[in-house]
Design a protein around this motif. Structure first.
Motif, PDB file in Angstrom:
ATOM      1  N   PRO A  21     -31.809  30.407 -10.864  1.00 14.65           N
ATOM      2  CA  PRO A  21     -31.742  30.913  -9.483  1.00 14.65           C
ATOM      3  C   PRO A  21     -31.788  32.431  -9.425  1.00 14.65           C
ATOM      4  CG  PRO A  21     -29.570  30.243 -10.223  1.00 14.65           C
ATOM      5  CD  PRO A  21     -30.533  29.847 -11.310  1.00 14.65           C
ATOM      6  N   ARG A  22     -32.426  32.933  -8.396  1.00 13.83           N
ATOM      7  CA  ARG A  22     -32.390  34.361  -8.101  1.00 13.83           C
ATOM      8  C   ARG A  22     -31.173  34.648  -7.220  1.00 13.83           C
ATOM      9  NH1 ARG A  22     -38.049  34.467  -5.229  1.00 13.83           N
ATOM     10  NH2 ARG A  22     -36.934  32.695  -4.327  1.00 13.83           N
ATOM     11  N   ALA A  23     -30.905  35.920  -7.025  1.00 15.29           N
ATOM     12  CA  ALA A  23     -29.742  36.297  -6.212  1.00 15.29           C
ATOM     13  C   ALA A  23     -29.845  35.704  -4.808  1.00 15.29           C
ATOM     14  CB  ALA A  23     -29.621  37.818  -6.146  1.00 15.29           C
ATOM     15  N   ASP A  24     -31.026  35.781  -4.215  1.00 19.13           N
ATOM     16  CA  ASP A  24     -31.198  35.252  -2.857  1.00 19.13           C
ATOM     17  C   ASP A  24     -31.039  33.736  -2.811  1.00 19.13           C
ATOM     18  OD1 ASP A  24     -31.570  37.738  -1.798  1.00 19.13           O
ATOM     19  OD2 ASP A  24     -33.764  37.652  -1.805  1.00 19.13           O
ATOM     20  N   ASP A  25     -31.314  33.062  -3.926  1.00 19.79           N
ATOM     21  CA  ASP A  25     -31.148  31.603  -3.962  1.00 19.79           C
ATOM     22  C   ASP A  25     -29.673  31.208  -3.883  1.00 19.79           C
ATOM     23  OD1 ASP A  25     -33.905  31.219  -4.256  1.00 19.79           O
ATOM     24  OD2 ASP A  25     -33.786  31.402  -6.435  1.00 19.79           O
ATOM     25  N   LEU A  26     -28.807  32.069  -4.429  1.00 21.32           N
ATOM     26  CA  LEU A  26     -27.378  31.736  -4.478  1.00 21.32           C
ATOM     27  C   LEU A  26     -26.618  32.159  -3.224  1.00 21.32           C
ATOM     28  CD1 LEU A  26     -26.571  32.701  -8.181  1.00 21.32           C
ATOM     29  CD2 LEU A  26     -26.971  30.419  -7.251  1.00 21.32           C
ATOM     30  N   LYS A  27     -27.146  33.123  -2.490  1.00 29.40           N
ATOM     31  CA  LYS A  27     -26.426  33.658  -1.329  1.00 29.40           C
ATOM     32  C   LYS A  27     -25.964  32.582  -0.346  1.00 29.40           C
ATOM     33  CE  LYS A  27     -28.111  38.428  -1.130  1.00 29.40           C
ATOM     34  NZ  LYS A  27     -28.927  39.396  -0.359  1.00 29.40           N
ATOM     35  N   PRO A  28     -26.800  31.579  -0.018  1.00 30.79           N
ATOM     36  CA  PRO A  28     -26.335  30.575   0.960  1.00 30.79           C
ATOM     37  C   PRO A  28     -25.117  29.779   0.499  1.00 30.79           C
ATOM     38  CG  PRO A  28     -28.727  30.477   0.682  1.00 30.79           C
ATOM     39  CD  PRO A  28     -28.208  31.355  -0.402  1.00 30.79           C
ATOM     40  N   PHE A  29     -24.813  29.804  -0.794  1.00 27.22           N
ATOM     41  CA  PHE A  29     -23.718  28.986  -1.319  1.00 27.22           C
ATOM     42  C   PHE A  29     -22.497  29.820  -1.724  1.00 27.22           C
ATOM     43  CE2 PHE A  29     -27.854  27.169  -2.598  1.00 27.22           C
ATOM     44  CZ  PHE A  29     -27.842  26.020  -1.821  1.00 27.22           C
ATOM     45  N   LEU A  30     -22.533  31.129  -1.512  1.00 24.12           N
ATOM     46  CA  LEU A  30     -21.472  32.002  -2.025  1.00 24.12           C
ATOM     47  C   LEU A  30     -20.357  32.278  -1.017  1.00 24.12           C
ATOM     48  CD1 LEU A  30     -23.459  34.566  -4.184  1.00 24.12           C
ATOM     49  CD2 LEU A  30     -21.715  32.973  -4.956  1.00 24.12           C
ATOM     50  N   ARG A  31     -20.501  31.828   0.205  1.00 19.49           N
ATOM     51  CA  ARG A  31     -19.440  31.967   1.218  1.00 19.49           C
ATOM     52  C   ARG A  31     -18.958  33.410   1.354  1.00 19.49           C
ATOM     53  NH1 ARG A  31     -15.782  26.697  -0.551  1.00 19.49           N
ATOM     54  NH2 ARG A  31     -17.457  25.152  -0.374  1.00 19.49           N
ATOM     55  N   GLY A  32     -19.897  34.305   1.453  1.00 15.43           N
ATOM     56  CA  GLY A  32     -19.546  35.704   1.686  1.00 15.43           C
ATOM     57  C   GLY A  32     -19.484  36.566   0.441  1.00 15.43           C
ATOM     58  N   TRP A  33     -19.400  35.967  -0.738  1.00 17.83           N
ATOM     59  CA  TRP A  33     -19.396  36.753  -1.973  1.00 17.83           C
ATOM     60  C   TRP A  33     -20.790  37.326  -2.220  1.00 17.83           C
ATOM     61  CZ3 TRP A  33     -15.168  38.036  -4.725  1.00 17.83           C
ATOM     62  CH2 TRP A  33     -14.015  37.271  -4.575  1.00 17.83           C
ATOM     63  N   SER A  34     -20.825  38.438  -2.934  1.00 23.56           N
ATOM     64  CA  SER A  34     -22.099  39.017  -3.339  1.00 23.56           C
ATOM     65  C   SER A  34     -22.535  38.398  -4.662  1.00 23.56           C
ATOM     66  CB  SER A  34     -21.973  40.535  -3.507  1.00 23.56           C
ATOM     67  OG  SER A  34     -23.120  41.066  -4.160  1.00 23.56           O
ATOM     68  N   PRO A  35     -23.817  38.107  -4.817  1.00 21.92           N
ATOM     69  CA  PRO A  35     -24.281  37.586  -6.112  1.00 21.92           C
ATOM     70  C   PRO A  35     -24.326  38.656  -7.195  1.00 21.92           C
ATOM     71  CG  PRO A  35     -26.133  37.880  -4.628  1.00 21.92           C
ATOM     72  CD  PRO A  35     -24.897  38.164  -3.820  1.00 21.92           C
ATOM     73  N   PHE A  36     -24.075  39.913  -6.820  1.00 19.23           N
ATOM     74  CA  PHE A  36     -24.205  41.014  -7.771  1.00 19.23           C
ATOM     75  C   PHE A  36     -22.873  41.462  -8.371  1.00 19.23           C
ATOM     76  CE2 PHE A  36     -27.646  41.458  -4.617  1.00 19.23           C
ATOM     77  CZ  PHE A  36     -28.726  41.230  -5.454  1.00 19.23           C
ATOM     78  N   GLY A  37     -21.769  40.980  -7.847  1.00 15.78           N
ATOM     79  CA  GLY A  37     -20.479  41.388  -8.398  1.00 15.78           C
ATOM     80  C   GLY A  37     -19.338  40.967  -7.497  1.00 15.78           C
ATOM     81  N   ALA A  38     -18.117  41.249  -7.947  1.00 15.86           N
ATOM     82  CA  ALA A  38     -16.920  40.792  -7.227  1.00 15.86           C
ATOM     83  C   ALA A  38     -16.576  41.722  -6.074  1.00 15.86           C
ATOM     84  CB  ALA A  38     -15.746  40.690  -8.202  1.00 15.86           C
ATOM     85  N   TYR A  39     -17.486  41.771  -5.092  1.00 14.72           N
ATOM     86  CA  TYR A  39     -17.237  42.589  -3.909  1.00 14.72           C
ATOM     87  C   TYR A  39     -17.986  41.997  -2.739  1.00 14.72           C
ATOM     88  CZ  TYR A  39     -21.365  44.549  -6.250  1.00 14.72           C
ATOM     89  OH  TYR A  39     -22.547  44.707  -6.933  1.00 14.72           O
TER      90      TYR A  39
END
Length: 212
Positions: free
Chosen positions: A194-212
């Motif tokens: 998965p790319r970062a944009d692929d994971l965004k819909p499932f992260l519930r507000g988290w960034s795919p790039f780090g803990a922020y």
């Protein structure tokens, strides 16, 4: 100075004595001449008393200590040193709390990323299944058409028209076989990274790039 990493500014100030100001003849004359001139009420002169002021860090018991007849400044030095130590300890507790908070946040982010990857994979399988179902329906409709086309082709007399129909049917039959999932091996699909944009819909507000 620093106390366990906390910068504490230490200032030694000279106290001043206040006394009633006695106007001079010159001041009285100037005040009489110009209404905007104000004669000071008090005079301030340097004294032998000192005052210590602290700034920086979390305040505990005080920030200023001054000489007095009841308690000379040198008798208050232990309290000042204790205050500096308390500020250093508070700064260290805050630093450790921030480190722990960052660690916990990192753990929550890693858990969210792992869950997002699982959800992404599940979503990919569902979409693959639905795509196969749609392809099967298309292949089924095309197969029905090909059966009708073969029946029609059987009525054609030998000759150029029939040869062209046979060529077309050969290609069409191969195409249906290529798109029909029932002709292919049924198995779990390979999940692409998965790319970062692929994971965004499932992260519930988290960034795919780090803990922020």
């Amino acid at each position: 100075m620093k106390a366990q990493g906390q910068t504490v500014e230490f200032r030694v100030l000279q106290e001043k004595d206040r006394s009633e100001h006695i106007p001079t003849d010159k001041e009285l004359a100037e005040a009489k001449k110009s209404s905007w001139i104000r004669i000071p009420r008090y005079d301030y002169t340097p004294s032998e008393r000192l005052r210590i002021a602290l700034s920086g860090g979390q305040w505990h018991h005080g920030s200023e200590w001054a000489d007095s007849s009841e308690c000379p400044l040198e008798e208050q030095l232990a309290e000042i040193v204790h205050e500096i130590g308390l500020r250093g300890e508070a700064a260290e507790r805050k630093r450790l709390a921030e480190v722990e908070e960052a660690r916990q946040r990192r753990l929550r982010w890693e858990a969210a990323m792992a869950e997002a990857r699982d959800q992404y994979a599940e979503d990919y399988r569902i979409r693959h299944l639905e795509s196969q179902e749609a392809a099967w329906r298309r292949a089924t409709r095309l197969s029905e058409y090909l059966e009708a086309a073969r029946a029609h082709m059987a009525t054609l007399p030998p000759g150029p028209e029939r040869r062209k129909a046979e060529e077309w049917m050969e290609w069409a039959t191969g195409h249906v076989a290529r798109v029909d999932p029932m002709v292919q091996q049924l198995r779990l699909p390979d999940i692409p990274e998965p790319r970062a944009d692929d994971l965004k819909p499932f992260l519930r507000g988290w960034s795919p790039f780090g803990a922020y």
